[in-house]
Design a protein around this motif. Sequence first.
Motif, PDB file in Angstrom:
ATOM      1  N   LEU A 343       0.836  -1.207   0.000  1.00  0.00           N
ATOM      2  CA  LEU A 343       0.000   0.000   0.000  1.00  0.00           C
ATOM      3  C   LEU A 343       0.870   1.256   0.000  1.00  0.00           C
ATOM      4  O   LEU A 343       2.095   1.176   0.033  1.00  0.00           O
ATOM      5  N   ASP A 344       0.206   2.421  -0.061  1.00  0.00           N
ATOM      6  CA  ASP A 344       0.965   3.677  -0.100  1.00  0.00           C
ATOM      7  C   ASP A 344       1.520   3.969   1.284  1.00  0.00           C
ATOM      8  O   ASP A 344       0.761   4.099   2.239  1.00  0.00           O
ATOM      9  N   LEU A 345       2.841   4.067   1.380  1.00  0.00           N
ATOM     10  CA  LEU A 345       3.487   4.342   2.657  1.00  0.00           C
ATOM     11  C   LEU A 345       4.124   5.732   2.631  1.00  0.00           C
ATOM     12  O   LEU A 345       4.866   6.060   1.710  1.00  0.00           O
ATOM     13  N   PHE A 346       3.796   6.538   3.623  1.00  0.00           N
ATOM     14  CA  PHE A 346       4.397   7.874   3.728  1.00  0.00           C
ATOM     15  C   PHE A 346       5.235   7.976   4.998  1.00  0.00           C
ATOM     16  O   PHE A 346       4.741   7.740   6.099  1.00  0.00           O
ATOM     17  N   ILE A 347       6.497   8.308   4.809  1.00  0.00           N
ATOM     18  CA  ILE A 347       7.413   8.546   5.928  1.00  0.00           C
ATOM     19  C   ILE A 347       7.960   9.954   5.722  1.00  0.00           C
ATOM     20  O   ILE A 347       8.317  10.302   4.598  1.00  0.00           O
ATOM     21  N   PRO A 348       8.023  10.783   6.773  1.00  0.00           N
ATOM     22  CA  PRO A 348       8.470  12.158   6.544  1.00  0.00           C
ATOM     23  C   PRO A 348       9.911  12.250   6.033  1.00  0.00           C
ATOM     24  O   PRO A 348      10.742  11.419   6.406  1.00  0.00           O
ATOM     25  N   PRO A 349      10.178  13.246   5.191  1.00  0.00           N
ATOM     26  CA  PRO A 349      11.564  13.472   4.800  1.00  0.00           C
ATOM     27  C   PRO A 349      12.394  13.751   6.066  1.00  0.00           C
ATOM     28  O   PRO A 349      11.855  14.293   7.042  1.00  0.00           O
ATOM     29  N   ALA A 350      13.654  13.372   6.053  1.00  0.00           N
ATOM     30  CA  ALA A 350      14.507  13.476   7.241  1.00  0.00           C
ATOM     31  C   ALA A 350      14.425  14.855   7.901  1.00  0.00           C
ATOM     32  O   ALA A 350      14.383  14.960   9.133  1.00  0.00           O
ATOM     33  N   THR A 351      14.350  15.909   7.094  1.00  0.00           N
ATOM     34  CA  THR A 351      14.353  17.276   7.639  1.00  0.00           C
ATOM     35  C   THR A 351      13.067  17.601   8.398  1.00  0.00           C
ATOM     36  O   THR A 351      13.022  18.566   9.147  1.00  0.00           O
ATOM     37  N   LEU A 352      12.013  16.827   8.173  1.00  0.00           N
ATOM     38  CA  LEU A 352      10.733  17.154   8.811  1.00  0.00           C
ATOM     39  C   LEU A 352      10.300  16.159   9.878  1.00  0.00           C
ATOM     40  O   LEU A 352       9.175  16.224  10.358  1.00  0.00           O
ATOM     41  N   THR A 353      11.197  15.230  10.261  1.00  0.00           N
ATOM     42  CA  THR A 353      10.769  14.211  11.232  1.00  0.00           C
ATOM     43  C   THR A 353      10.571  14.797  12.624  1.00  0.00           C
ATOM     44  O   THR A 353       9.574  14.542  13.264  1.00  0.00           O
TER      45      THR A 353
END
Length: 387
Positions: A343-353
């Motif tokens: 399925l569609d997985l969204f993980i924040p970009p490193a700068t926004l974690t």
Amino acid sequence: MKLLAIETSCDETAVALIESDGSFPTPTFTVLGNALFSQVDLHAEFGGVYPHVAKREHAKRLVPLTIKVLRDAGMYSERMEGLNPAQMLRFKELFEREPELFRQFAEFYSAIQPPGIDAIAVTHGPGLEPALWVGINFARALSESWDVPLVPVNHMEGHVLSSVMQEISQTEYRIPHLQFPAVSLLVSGGHTELVLIKDWLDYTIIGNTRDDAVGEAFDKVARMLELPYPGGPEISKLAAVAREENVEPTFSLPRPMLDTDNLDFSFSGLKTAVLYLLKKQDTVTDEFKKQVAREFEDAVVEVLVKKTRKAVEEYHAATTIIGGGVSANARLREALTEEFTDLDLFIPPATLTTDNALMIAAAGAFRFHSNQTAESEAITAHGTLPL
Ligand code: KG4
Ligand code: ZN
């Protein structure tokens, strides 16, 4: 539309200014200015965040950060014009408990023209209430003096948004089309939640921690291993070294609530298990610390991934969204990426974690778009504000 965002919920003071283009729910955000001051070094000395220290630092940093953001956006113009007596009284009242911020604000206000800003978003919870109040009062003062509406933002909604923001360039983010329902795993220093998102801005908490938040467990175990604060990144580094050097744990730690029938978590037992393990050692060697870091991280990651999978199955989710400071954890990111190929997985970009104001700006833009502004007086800090 242009939106200024202010974040002071914990130990990062952050201000951002974005311009939103395109139509909702798939807008594009251009970053006109983005500034952050991390108090982490200061809190490291105490091994944790003290609310009144955080509050004092926010009060010191907000004005300089806002000036920097407006300057970067080309929206800062010098124009000497004093506050009138009525405004002066009002600002004194707003900043009653923060004389330093009041002094800086009066100076700052008198030196700028009202910029072309359409809304001001501010985090009103969850978080440390004394810290939240500084940001709220600052936002109120700006809103009243520039006659710009206020948008209260839930910090955790910010973390959800940070995860779906796709970086087009260093200053541009796109919100893609999302398929609902989505399941979101939010993991930070104060939260461990599974959230069902049926549509934009429509949240139901379906799982929660019964005791410690996962970030808190990382921080506490790190302290037991005599690693500096914040402990999450330190444990993560040590665990990576252990894997690289093939340091295999000679013990196993529990996977709390892994197979329970619900979507809840518990991390205090895992933390206590580490404590007992360390107590049994005559001397805690560096080698042993590596083993603990690796096994602890594996235990946490296994529970988080398995419970998220369970939630996805139960609610027939088409999308998984991961957010919060702990989503910076490399092992967790890797395990989630391996697990959710279907399925569609969204993980924040490193700068926004970890905490930042861009995510508050993005959430604020969505709230503003759905007319969720609030009167200055109606906004209060809410330490345990639910999603
Ligand atoms: O979201 P966040 O920046 O602040 C809160 O809203 O709490 O999360 C901070 C938490 C801390 O507990 C920190 O130890 C943890 O996130 N953290 C990590 C990592 N980076 C930050 N935990 C595990 N691995 C990491 N790489
Ligand atoms: Zn956070």
